[in-house]
Design a protein around this motif. Structure first.
Motif, PDB file in Angstrom:
ATOM      1  N   LYS A   1       0.465  -1.286  -0.099  1.00  0.00           N
ATOM      2  CA  LYS A   1       0.446   0.072   0.325  1.00  0.00           C
ATOM      3  C   LYS A   1       0.928   0.952   0.297  1.00  0.00           C
ATOM      4  O   LYS A   1       0.373   2.187  -0.439  1.00  0.00           O
ATOM      5  CB  LYS A   1      -1.530  -0.285   0.782  1.00  0.00           C
ATOM      6  CG  LYS A   1      -0.853   0.321   2.695  1.00  0.00           C
ATOM      7  CD  LYS A   1      -1.450  -0.230   3.693  1.00  0.00           C
ATOM      8  CE  LYS A   1      -1.754  -1.299   3.715  1.00  0.00           C
ATOM      9  NZ  LYS A   1      -3.102  -1.563   4.589  1.00  0.00           N
TER      10      LYS A   1
ATOM     11  N   ASP B   1      -5.503  -6.035  -0.101  1.00  0.00           N
ATOM     12  CA  ASP B   1      -6.103  -5.150   1.587  1.00  0.00           C
ATOM     13  C   ASP B   1      -7.515  -5.315   1.477  1.00  0.00           C
ATOM     14  O   ASP B   1      -8.470  -5.500   0.792  1.00  0.00           O
ATOM     15  CB  ASP B   1      -5.365  -3.538   1.081  1.00  0.00           C
ATOM     16  CG  ASP B   1      -5.782  -2.867   3.055  1.00  0.00           C
ATOM     17  OD1 ASP B   1      -5.450  -3.758   3.557  1.00  0.00           O
ATOM     18  OD2 ASP B   1      -4.689  -1.800   2.475  1.00  0.00           O
ATOM     19  N   SER B   2      -7.339  -6.131   2.722  1.00  0.00           N
ATOM     20  CA  SER B   2      -9.072  -6.680   3.103  1.00  0.00           C
ATOM     21  C   SER B   2      -9.752  -5.766   2.594  1.00  0.00           C
ATOM     22  O   SER B   2     -10.892  -5.897   2.408  1.00  0.00           O
ATOM     23  CB  SER B   2      -8.513  -7.552   4.330  1.00  0.00           C
ATOM     24  OG  SER B   2      -8.731  -6.024   5.330  1.00  0.00           O
ATOM     25  N   GLU B   3      -9.997  -4.572   3.001  1.00  0.00           N
ATOM     26  CA  GLU B   3     -10.829  -3.425   2.622  1.00  0.00           C
ATOM     27  C   GLU B   3     -11.262  -3.163   1.445  1.00  0.00           C
ATOM     28  O   GLU B   3     -12.474  -2.719   1.505  1.00  0.00           O
ATOM     29  CB  GLU B   3     -10.650  -2.063   3.493  1.00  0.00           C
ATOM     30  CG  GLU B   3     -10.625  -1.941   4.888  1.00  0.00           C
ATOM     31  CD  GLU B   3      -9.201  -2.940   4.962  1.00  0.00           C
ATOM     32  OE1 GLU B   3      -8.472  -3.178   4.377  1.00  0.00           O
ATOM     33  OE2 GLU B   3      -9.029  -2.895   6.862  1.00  0.00           O
TER      34      GLU B   3
ATOM     35  N   ASN C   1      -2.482   3.201   9.557  1.00  0.00           N
ATOM     36  CA  ASN C   1      -2.981   2.494   8.510  1.00  0.00           C
ATOM     37  C   ASN C   1      -4.613   3.075   8.026  1.00  0.00           C
ATOM     38  O   ASN C   1      -4.278   2.906   6.346  1.00  0.00           O
ATOM     39  CB  ASN C   1      -2.506   0.770   8.639  1.00  0.00           C
ATOM     40  CG  ASN C   1      -3.088  -0.582   8.174  1.00  0.00           C
ATOM     41  OD1 ASN C   1      -2.022  -0.670   7.345  1.00  0.00           O
ATOM     42  ND2 ASN C   1      -4.283  -0.681   8.285  1.00  0.00           N
TER      43      ASN C   1
ATOM     44  N   GLU D   1      -5.116   3.684   4.534  1.00  0.00           N
ATOM     45  CA  GLU D   1      -6.747   2.443   3.072  1.00  0.00           C
ATOM     46  C   GLU D   1      -7.321   3.780   2.420  1.00  0.00           C
ATOM     47  O   GLU D   1      -7.185   3.969   1.608  1.00  0.00           O
ATOM     48  CB  GLU D   1      -7.054   1.670   4.586  1.00  0.00           C
ATOM     49  CG  GLU D   1      -6.055   0.394   4.394  1.00  0.00           C
ATOM     50  CD  GLU D   1      -6.391  -0.082   5.762  1.00  0.00           C
ATOM     51  OE1 GLU D   1      -6.020  -1.153   5.590  1.00  0.00           O
ATOM     52  OE2 GLU D   1      -7.057  -0.320   6.367  1.00  0.00           O
TER      53      GLU D   1
HETATM   54 MG    MG Z   1      -6.154  -3.505   4.880  1.00  0.00          MG
END
Ligand code: MG
Ligand code: NDP
Length: 390
Positions: free
Chosen positions: A128, A153-155, A220, A224
């Motif tokens: 990221k 990235d999970s989001e 973080n 994001e």
């Molecule tokens: Mg994440």
């Protein structure tokens, strides 16, 4: 058309010894995929173990002497070993994979990522920092390279999945969920004495050290926000951050009728990694199912930006644009490194990041070269500011 498992998906894993890299190897094993390339920074023993298990065609280490050790260790195999930063870039250029998983941390991911976008069909993007710093330039280079990009990235994986629930022009908001980290609920004054050991124990996700500290400071989540702006071409004011302690809802998309589509699951990065590799197909997952009986409630809250100012600062850096995000990200990397080696206090990270970005960052149009030099200057300035506090 054959499914990717029938064809045997071929992968290239950049940053194979890290947290995402190892979880990617676990997905590769479960899918029975082939590995063409494995790279890392300096951990030659770990990379050797992975090479012996997955037998890639090419391996590379950014550290020259570690690469020399790996070459000797793998002399009994046909694996081609490259060394140095250029060696990792060569490995990316020679890769021939359906899915290149980009799990190198920091800006070091830029050059291999651009090369891999020419040689591989898809970039599964975990990194990221490079997207935050050089986002639009990097994304256009990846597009030029010809690879498609799927977020890991999970989001962002959750948003990517939820976007299929409506038309892009009907999206009114992206809602990023945040666990809040291990210090959720604490006031600013209570954060003063936090040690690296305390910061490294994340309540829900098992991640590498730098991103774990970033989760504890909420930097973080700030990254994001910018990552979401870049990946989905939305302005900062279309993004909302909601605290969700259980990390079951991985993020959501709201449409103009106020209907919300979300992606849910247990907090296990392997689901997002696998989805990025096999999209649009879904294969049997290696992560467990949500246990609805054990889960009595899902909770939501508002982030406390007085206690955790870097989230609000990231929104500010996003609005200012130019080299602000790059300076913020580089300063954070230096400050977190100093915190982990006990040269800097936890809340000092906030000051170093803001002060450095204010000195180095400039708004407006920027070239890729401007970003690279802002990154380098921010590293120097942040180190000076840290030294001046010692
Ligand atoms: Mg994440
Ligand atoms: P780690 O620190 O655990 O792993 C980083 C990997 O990159 C290691 O393989 C490391 O090699 C390699 N590496 C480091 N420096 C270089 C370099 N200069 N050249 C080549 N390779 C290098 O990080 P994570 O796996 O936690 O994170 C990777 C990326 O994914 C980050 O950008 C992070 O923000 C992002 N991310 C991580 C998530 C997570 O759950 N961990 C979730 C979402 C995104 P070596 O081991 O030899 O040092």
């Amino acid at each position: 058309m054959k499914s990717s498992t029938e064809r045997r998906l071929t992968t290239a894993i950049f940053g194979a010894t890290g947290s995402i890299g190892k979880q990617t190897l676990s997905v590769v094993e479960s899918l029975g995929a082939r590995v063409d390339v494995l790279t890392a920074g300096s951990r030659d023993r770990e990379l050797e173990d992975a090479c012996r298990k997955f037998m890639p065609r090419i391996a590379a280490l950014a550290d020259e002497s570690a690469a020399n050790r790996l070459k000797l260790a793998l002399a009994d195999t046909d694996i081609k070993v490259f060394g140095g930063d250029e060696g990792v870039v060569c490995a990316a250029a020679e890769a021939d994979a359906d899915a290149a998983v980009m799990a190198i941390s920091g800006m070091a991911a830029c050059a291999p990522m651009i090369e891999a976008s020419r040689s591989c069909r898809r970039i599964c993007m975990a990194n990221k920092e490079a997207i935050v710093a050089a986002g639009d330039h990097l994304l256009s280079k990846i597009k030029e390279g010809g690879a498609e990009l799927i977020p890991v990235d999970s989001e962002h994986s959750a948003i990517f999945q939820s976007l299929s629930g409506g038309r892009r022009e009907d999206v009114s908001k992206l809602i990023l969920t945040a666990s809040g980290g291990p210090f959720y609920g604490k006031k600013r004054s209570e954060l003063e004495g936090i040690t690296p050991k305390m910061a490294l124990s994340h309540p829900t996700w098992d991640m590498g050290p730098k991103i774990t500290v970033d989760s504890a400071t909420l930097m973080n989540k700030g990254f994001e926000v910018i990552e979401a702006m870049r990946l989905f071409s939305v302005p900062a004011d279309m993004i909302e951050v909601v605290i969700h302690r259980e990390s079951i809802i991985h993020s959501m998309v709201q449409f103009r009728d106020n209907a919300i589509i979300a992606e849910l699951g247990v907090p296990d990065m392997r689901t997002a990694i696998q989805y990025a590799m096999t999209y649009p197909e879904r294969m049997n997952g290696c992560a467990g199912e949500v246990d609805w009986k054990a889960l009595s409630k899902l909770t939501f809250g508002v982030p406390d930006t007085d206690a955790f100012p870097l989230l609000a600062f990231a929104f500010e850096a996003a609005r200012r644009g130019g080299t602000y995000p790059a300076a913020m990200s580089a300063a954070d990397e230096v400050a977190v490194g100093a915190f982990l080696s006990e040269k800097l206090g936890f809340t000092d990270i906030f000051d170093i990041v803001k002060e450095t970005a204010d000195i180095v960052g400039h708004p407006g149009q920027t070239s890729f070269e401007d970003i690279v030099s802002a990154d380098a200057e921010a590293r120097l300035r942040a180190a000076e500011l840290i030294d001046s506090r010692a």
